[in-house]
Every structure is written in structure tokens, then in C-alpha cells.
Design a protein around this motif. Structure first.
Motif, PDB file in Angstrom:
ATOM      1  N   PRO A   4      75.273  50.393  51.530  1.00 20.06           N
ATOM      2  CA  PRO A   4      74.256  51.443  51.447  1.00 20.06           C
ATOM      3  C   PRO A   4      72.881  50.818  51.208  1.00 20.06           C
ATOM      4  O   PRO A   4      72.777  49.678  50.745  1.00 20.06           O
ATOM      5  N   PRO A   5      71.797  51.521  51.515  1.00 18.37           N
ATOM      6  CA  PRO A   5      70.441  50.974  51.347  1.00 18.37           C
ATOM      7  C   PRO A   5      70.154  50.603  49.896  1.00 18.37           C
ATOM      8  O   PRO A   5      70.530  51.329  48.971  1.00 18.37           O
ATOM      9  N   PHE A   6      69.478  49.480  49.703  1.00 18.91           N
ATOM     10  CA  PHE A   6      69.088  49.105  48.347  1.00 18.91           C
ATOM     11  C   PHE A   6      67.981  48.068  48.378  1.00 18.91           C
ATOM     12  O   PHE A   6      67.760  47.393  49.381  1.00 18.91           O
ATOM     13  N   MET A   7      67.283  47.999  47.267  1.00 23.44           N
ATOM     14  CA  MET A   7      66.311  46.947  46.999  1.00 23.44           C
ATOM     15  C   MET A   7      66.657  46.338  45.659  1.00 23.44           C
ATOM     16  O   MET A   7      67.118  47.046  44.753  1.00 23.44           O
ATOM     17  N   ASN A   8      66.423  45.059  45.517  1.00 27.46           N
ATOM     18  CA  ASN A   8      66.663  44.420  44.226  1.00 27.46           C
ATOM     19  C   ASN A   8      65.600  44.824  43.209  1.00 27.46           C
ATOM     20  O   ASN A   8      65.903  45.024  42.034  1.00 27.46           O
ATOM     21  N   SER A   9      64.364  44.947  43.671  1.00 27.14           N
ATOM     22  CA  SER A   9      63.266  45.377  42.789  1.00 27.14           C
ATOM     23  C   SER A   9      63.164  46.897  42.828  1.00 27.14           C
ATOM     24  O   SER A   9      62.253  47.479  43.437  1.00 27.14           O
ATOM     25  N   THR A  10      64.118  47.553  42.184  1.00 27.27           N
ATOM     26  CA  THR A  10      64.200  49.017  42.269  1.00 27.27           C
ATOM     27  C   THR A  10      63.002  49.720  41.640  1.00 27.27           C
ATOM     28  O   THR A  10      62.686  50.851  41.992  1.00 27.27           O
ATOM     29  N   GLY A  11      62.319  49.047  40.720  1.00 26.04           N
ATOM     30  CA  GLY A  11      61.165  49.659  40.080  1.00 26.04           C
ATOM     31  C   GLY A  11      60.004  49.885  41.030  1.00 26.04           C
ATOM     32  O   GLY A  11      59.104  50.695  40.741  1.00 26.04           O
ATOM     33  N   LEU A  12      60.010  49.196  42.166  1.00 23.89           N
ATOM     34  CA  LEU A  12      58.927  49.364  43.144  1.00 23.89           C
ATOM     35  C   LEU A  12      59.107  50.606  44.014  1.00 23.89           C
ATOM     36  O   LEU A  12      58.146  51.082  44.627  1.00 23.89           O
ATOM     37  N   ILE A  13      60.322  51.117  44.083  1.00 20.48           N
ATOM     38  CA  ILE A  13      60.612  52.215  45.018  1.00 20.48           C
ATOM     39  C   ILE A  13      59.739  53.431  44.749  1.00 20.48           C
ATOM     40  O   ILE A  13      59.046  53.937  45.639  1.00 20.48           O
ATOM     41  N   GLY A  14      59.754  53.927  43.528  1.00 21.96           N
ATOM     42  CA  GLY A  14      58.961  55.100  43.192  1.00 21.96           C
ATOM     43  C   GLY A  14      57.468  54.853  43.342  1.00 21.96           C
ATOM     44  O   GLY A  14      56.710  55.734  43.775  1.00 21.96           O
ATOM     45  N   TYR A  29      54.265  51.745  60.417  1.00 21.67           N
ATOM     46  CA  TYR A  29      54.365  51.252  59.037  1.00 21.67           C
ATOM     47  C   TYR A  29      54.762  49.781  59.111  1.00 21.67           C
ATOM     48  O   TYR A  29      55.894  49.441  59.445  1.00 21.67           O
ATOM     49  N   THR A  30      53.819  48.893  58.802  1.00 22.01           N
ATOM     50  CA  THR A  30      54.036  47.456  58.900  1.00 22.01           C
ATOM     51  C   THR A  30      53.824  46.791  57.540  1.00 22.01           C
ATOM     52  O   THR A  30      53.354  47.428  56.583  1.00 22.01           O
ATOM     53  N   GLN A  31      54.128  45.502  57.488  1.00 21.00           N
ATOM     54  CA  GLN A  31      53.873  44.750  56.262  1.00 21.00           C
ATOM     55  C   GLN A  31      52.378  44.726  55.949  1.00 21.00           C
ATOM     56  O   GLN A  31      51.980  44.791  54.777  1.00 21.00           O
ATOM     57  N   ASP A  32      51.548  44.643  57.001  1.00 18.17           N
ATOM     58  CA  ASP A  32      50.095  44.658  56.780  1.00 18.17           C
ATOM     59  C   ASP A  32      49.642  45.984  56.171  1.00 18.17           C
ATOM     60  O   ASP A  32      48.801  46.015  55.267  1.00 18.17           O
ATOM     61  N   PHE A  33      50.178  47.090  56.685  1.00 20.69           N
ATOM     62  CA  PHE A  33      49.830  48.402  56.134  1.00 20.69           C
ATOM     63  C   PHE A  33      50.273  48.497  54.674  1.00 20.69           C
ATOM     64  O   PHE A  33      49.508  48.947  53.814  1.00 20.69           O
ATOM     65  N   GLN A  34      51.478  48.065  54.405  1.00 16.57           N
ATOM     66  CA  GLN A  34      52.008  48.153  53.045  1.00 16.57           C
ATOM     67  C   GLN A  34      51.202  47.284  52.082  1.00 16.57           C
ATOM     68  O   GLN A  34      50.939  47.687  50.943  1.00 16.57           O
ATOM     69  N   ALA A  35      50.802  46.105  52.551  1.00 20.63           N
ATOM     70  CA  ALA A  35      50.062  45.191  51.686  1.00 20.63           C
ATOM     71  C   ALA A  35      48.604  45.598  51.535  1.00 20.63           C
ATOM     72  O   ALA A  35      48.057  45.625  50.415  1.00 20.63           O
ATOM     73  N   THR A  36      47.949  45.936  52.657  1.00 21.23           N
ATOM     74  CA  THR A  36      46.509  46.193  52.639  1.00 21.23           C
ATOM     75  C   THR A  36      46.160  47.602  52.164  1.00 21.23           C
ATOM     76  O   THR A  36      45.285  47.788  51.311  1.00 21.23           O
ATOM     77  N   VAL A  37      46.853  48.593  52.712  1.00 19.97           N
ATOM     78  CA  VAL A  37      46.523  49.988  52.392  1.00 19.97           C
ATOM     79  C   VAL A  37      47.224  50.453  51.117  1.00 19.97           C
ATOM     80  O   VAL A  37      46.606  51.086  50.249  1.00 19.97           O
ATOM     81  N   LEU A  38      48.506  50.130  50.992  1.00 21.64           N
ATOM     82  CA  LEU A  38      49.264  50.600  49.832  1.00 21.64           C
ATOM     83  C   LEU A  38      49.164  49.643  48.648  1.00 21.64           C
ATOM     84  O   LEU A  38      49.434  50.035  47.510  1.00 21.64           O
ATOM     85  N   GLY A  39      48.833  48.387  48.928  1.00 22.86           N
ATOM     86  CA  GLY A  39      48.653  47.434  47.832  1.00 22.86           C
ATOM     87  C   GLY A  39      49.908  46.740  47.366  1.00 22.86           C
ATOM     88  O   GLY A  39      49.956  46.225  46.242  1.00 22.86           O
ATOM     89  N   TYR A  40      50.932  46.712  48.220  1.00 24.85           N
ATOM     90  CA  TYR A  40      52.190  46.057  47.839  1.00 24.85           C
ATOM     91  C   TYR A  40      52.570  45.033  48.915  1.00 24.85           C
ATOM     92  O   TYR A  40      53.260  45.340  49.875  1.00 24.85           O
ATOM     93  N   SER A  42      53.712  41.779  47.940  1.00 27.14           N
ATOM     94  CA  SER A  42      54.510  40.715  47.342  1.00 27.14           C
ATOM     95  C   SER A  42      55.838  40.559  48.068  1.00 27.14           C
ATOM     96  O   SER A  42      56.289  41.448  48.795  1.00 27.14           O
ATOM     97  N   GLY A  43      56.465  39.416  47.865  1.00 29.14           N
ATOM     98  CA  GLY A  43      57.754  39.158  48.495  1.00 29.14           C
ATOM     99  C   GLY A  43      58.817  40.140  48.060  1.00 29.14           C
ATOM    100  O   GLY A  43      59.686  40.527  48.854  1.00 29.14           O
ATOM    101  N   SER A  44      58.746  40.587  46.812  1.00 25.31           N
ATOM    102  CA  SER A  44      59.747  41.535  46.311  1.00 25.31           C
ATOM    103  C   SER A  44      59.587  42.915  46.926  1.00 25.31           C
ATOM    104  O   SER A  44      60.518  43.729  46.895  1.00 25.31           O
ATOM    105  N   ALA A  45      58.403  43.195  47.507  1.00 25.35           N
ATOM    106  CA  ALA A  45      58.160  44.505  48.126  1.00 25.35           C
ATOM    107  C   ALA A  45      58.506  44.520  49.606  1.00 25.35           C
ATOM    108  O   ALA A  45      58.639  45.599  50.202  1.00 25.35           O
ATOM    109  N   LYS A  46      58.659  43.362  50.224  1.00 29.76           N
ATOM    110  CA  LYS A  46      58.921  43.303  51.663  1.00 29.76           C
ATOM    111  C   LYS A  46      60.210  44.025  52.078  1.00 29.76           C
ATOM    112  O   LYS A  46      60.247  44.635  53.151  1.00 29.76           O
ATOM    113  N   PRO A  47      61.282  43.984  51.275  1.00 27.53           N
ATOM    114  CA  PRO A  47      62.503  44.711  51.677  1.00 27.53           C
ATOM    115  C   PRO A  47      62.329  46.221  51.735  1.00 27.53           C
ATOM    116  O   PRO A  47      63.248  46.923  52.178  1.00 27.53           O
TER     117      PRO A  47
END
Length: 207
Positions: A4-14, A29-40, A42-47
Motif C-alpha cells: 500500500p502507499p506509504f512514505m517514511n517521513s509521514t510527518g510531511l504528508i499533512g 506536479y513535478t519535483q520543481d513545483f514541490q520544491a519551489t512553489v510548495l517549499g519541500y 528535501s530528499g525525504s519529501a521526494k517520495p
């Protein structure tokens, strides 16, 4: 079988989902969008991106789905997340339609059953944590009550009984249903309300 879907850094989900609601819908929705616009970024946020895909919020190429836009709407975000969870965690909900109402221990036991992994396996804890993080954003009370054809997995079975009139002057055929309900173990009264609402709406109405 895929886990089932999961992330190790579960605190980032919310936190990332909160940013999604605040930002405009991107073309992709790309890594650039997530990093630049949303501000996340980090490597732990990529999943989080494959996590979104598994839940049905974005397509394989990163294009946001209708579920993504519904989640951004405050009036429908809870129901959208509940639908996403039923899609992404379908194996869990097939085992227990009301998995979201289980205690932490029972949810963990269910994940162990579904995945076949040991209770101490890190993936089990990550799946449970990810499930719970999404559940905090979900509104299962606003989700659609299961239809008649979906009541069987809930432990509701129907048997058709035929009653024939013995009067030769006015022959008629009468049909009756016997309904057996096996209620799930839960302390959430909303679970029972949903079950009996489904019965009243779909089985006890007169056509």
C-alpha cells in the motif's frame, strides 16, 4: 504484490497537502513545483510524488486529476481524501470496509495481514503512519454510503424467501428478504449509522 502507499517521513504528508490546498493547480506536479512553489525539496519529501500517484491525485505524467482539484476545495477536500484513500488503500479496505475506524493496534494487525510482513517491519509502521496522516484530512462521513451491491463485503447477506398464497381465488406471489448483518468491531457510532442508513436507503424502501 505491491505494498500500500506509504512514505517514511509521514510527518510531511499533512504539511505538503496543506500547501497543495494553498497553491494554484500546476499544469504538472513535478519535483520543481514541490520544491519551489510548495517549499519541500528535501530528499525525504521526494517520495511524496509517487505517493500522490498511488492515491490518484496526479496522473503518471504528473498532471493533476479531478480528485486533486476537489481536494483543494474546502467544501469537498475531506470527501476527496476519503475517496483517494479507498483507491490507494483498496487492499486494506477490501479486508475491512471501515478500516479508517479501527484502533491503531487493529489497523497495524490489518496491515500485517495484507502485506504479509512482520509486525516489526519498518514498512508496516510507515504504511500505518501514512494511512493515519491521510485519515486526519479525510471525511468518511461525507463520502458516498456503499450501495447495495457493495454490502456483501460488509457482512450483510440477503436470502430470498418465496411465499405463495394458498387461496385459489386470488393467487399471488409474495417475496421477502432475510437480512443478516455482521457489524464490525468499532466504537465509532458513525460507522453503525452509515451501515443502517445504507440498509434503509437501499433495502427497506418500497418500490
Amino acid at each position: 504484490m505491491a505494498l500500500p502507499p506509504f512514505m517514511n517521513s509521514t510527518g510531511l504528508i499533512g504539511k505538503i497537502f496543506e500547501k497543495i490546498q494553498q497553491a494554484k493547480v500546476p499544469p504538472r506536479y513535478t519535483q520543481d513545483f514541490q520544491a519551489t512553489v510548495l517549499g519541500y525539496g528535501s530528499g525525504s519529501a521526494k517520495p511524496f510524488i509517487p505517493f500522490l500517484k498511488r492515491l490518484g491525485f496526479i496522473q503518471s505524467d504528473g498532471t493533476p486529476t479531478e480528485l486533486y482539484t476537489r481536494f483543494r476545495n474546502a467544501d469537498s477536500s475531506g470527501a476527496a481524501m476519503a475517496e483517494a484513500m479507498r483507491n490507494g488503500y483498496s487492499d486494506i479496505f477490501q479486508k475491512n470496509e471501515f478500516a479508517h475506524a479501527l484502533t491503531d493496534d487493529k489497523l497495524k494487525n490489518l496491515v500485517v495481514e495484507v502485506t504479509g510482513k512482520e509486525p516489526s517491519d519498518g514498512a508496516v509502521g510507515a504504511i500505518v503512519g501514512s494511512f493515519k496522516a491521510c485519515k486526519q484530512l479525510a471525511d468518511f462521513d461525507s463520502a458516498v454510503v456503499p450501495a447495495v451491491e457493495k454490502l456483501e463485503p460488509l457482512g450483510i447477506s440477503k436470502s430470498l424467501v418465496k411465499h405463495e398464497s394458498r387461496s385459489s381465488s386470488s393467487p399471488e406471489l409474495r417475496l421477502a428478504y432475510t437480512i443478516n448483518v455482521n457489524l464490525p468491531e468499532t466504537t465509532d457510532v458513525n460507522v453503525y449509522n452509515a451501515i443502517f442508513s445504507a440498509i434503509r436507503a437501499n433495502l427497506l424502501t418500497n418500490e
